[in-house]
Design an enzyme around this catalytic site. Sequence first.
Site, PDB file in Angstrom:
ATOM      1  CG  ASN A  63       8.543   0.037   4.197  1.00  0.00           C
ATOM      2  OD1 ASN A  63       7.574   0.347   3.512  1.00  0.00           O
ATOM      3  ND2 ASN A  63       8.821  -1.223   4.516  1.00  0.00           N
ATOM      4  CB  CYS A  68     -22.798 -13.131 -14.561  1.00  0.00           C
ATOM      5  SG  CYS A  68     -22.189 -14.180 -15.877  1.00  0.00           S
ATOM      6  CG  HIS A 123      -3.850  -9.380  -1.551  1.00  0.00           C
ATOM      7  ND1 HIS A 123      -3.150  -8.468  -0.797  1.00  0.00           N
ATOM      8  CD2 HIS A 123      -3.638 -10.577  -0.959  1.00  0.00           C
ATOM      9  CE1 HIS A 123      -2.555  -9.093   0.208  1.00  0.00           C
ATOM     10  NE2 HIS A 123      -2.826 -10.366   0.140  1.00  0.00           N
ATOM     11  CB  THR A 168       4.714  -4.057   1.929  1.00  0.00           C
ATOM     12  OG1 THR A 168       4.013  -5.048   2.669  1.00  0.00           O
ATOM     13  CG2 THR A 168       6.039  -4.619   1.444  1.00  0.00           C
ATOM     14  CB  ALA A 182      -0.935   0.000   1.208  1.00  0.00           C
ATOM     15  CG  PHE A 197      -7.381  -1.738   2.948  1.00  0.00           C
ATOM     16  CD1 PHE A 197      -8.743  -1.736   2.703  1.00  0.00           C
ATOM     17  CD2 PHE A 197      -6.520  -1.896   1.889  1.00  0.00           C
ATOM     18  CE1 PHE A 197      -9.238  -1.885   1.421  1.00  0.00           C
ATOM     19  CE2 PHE A 197      -6.997  -2.048   0.594  1.00  0.00           C
ATOM     20  CZ  PHE A 197      -8.360  -2.051   0.358  1.00  0.00           C
ATOM     21  NE  ARG A 198      -4.350  -4.964   7.169  1.00  0.00           N
ATOM     22  CZ  ARG A 198      -4.637  -6.084   7.800  1.00  0.00           C
ATOM     23  NH1 ARG A 198      -4.310  -6.239   9.058  1.00  0.00           N
ATOM     24  NH2 ARG A 198      -5.235  -7.071   7.181  1.00  0.00           N
TER      25      ARG A 198
END
Length: 243
Positions: free
Chosen positions: A209, A144, A115, A184, A24, A35-36
């Site tokens: 990072n 669909c 993912h 990450t 991310a 997200f976190r």
Amino acid sequence: MYSLIEKAKEKIRKAERLVAFTGAGISITSGIPPFRGPGGLWSKYDPSILDIDFFISNPKQSWKYIKEIFYEYLLKDVKPNPAHVALAKLTCPVITQNIDNLHQAAGSEDVIEFHGTAQTLVCMDCSKRFNRNNIDLSVDIPRCDCGGVLKPDFVFFGEQIPKDALDKSFMLAQICDVMLVVGTTGEIMPASQIPIFAKNNGAFIIEVNPNPSNYTGGITDIFLQYKAEEVLPKLVEGVKDVR
Ligand SMILES: [Zn+2]
């Protein structure tokens, strides 16, 4: 002075099999919140909307928020930033935990989406896949041709990692001699094991990072404490000509 950046450049230039592993942190500057953590998506939304069992039982409720988060807000009109562009210049395989398609948009050709991706939707009944741009997302529950409920083609909580992505990621981790870990912190299993597997198979680990992670001080050989978009363009300067 022989700086850490110069040392990392040297390693990248001499690598026979370079592989990048991203998370991310590389996309934050493109406007995608993680997200976190504080300010992350899960501080605003209930993560259960992306739980596969909840989705199966409550597709309408899940889709309401999925549309809001992934198709009308989070991933709408996002563009690659200098970190994605720099990484594409290295022309190495990129294993990413991100579902935002930004490595491909920047020109990386070999991207393993660990993912999955938000770009496609998959039918829960017949497994047919559709580009998101070909599906009317204004309806309550996108479906669909066969009538089955469509689900974004990324991994929900409670779902397995796609087998092809899993196998290829660990194969690359096994054969690479240098792994560039970017943005990450190594908290999400089983993705977090990829750099560790690379290290155990002899790879040299370069980590980028802004803050120390689970890898720093452990498997990391060179820690570049910068934001990805600050240091990656420097790392690739002059590298492409030599590789
Ligand atoms: Zn179907």
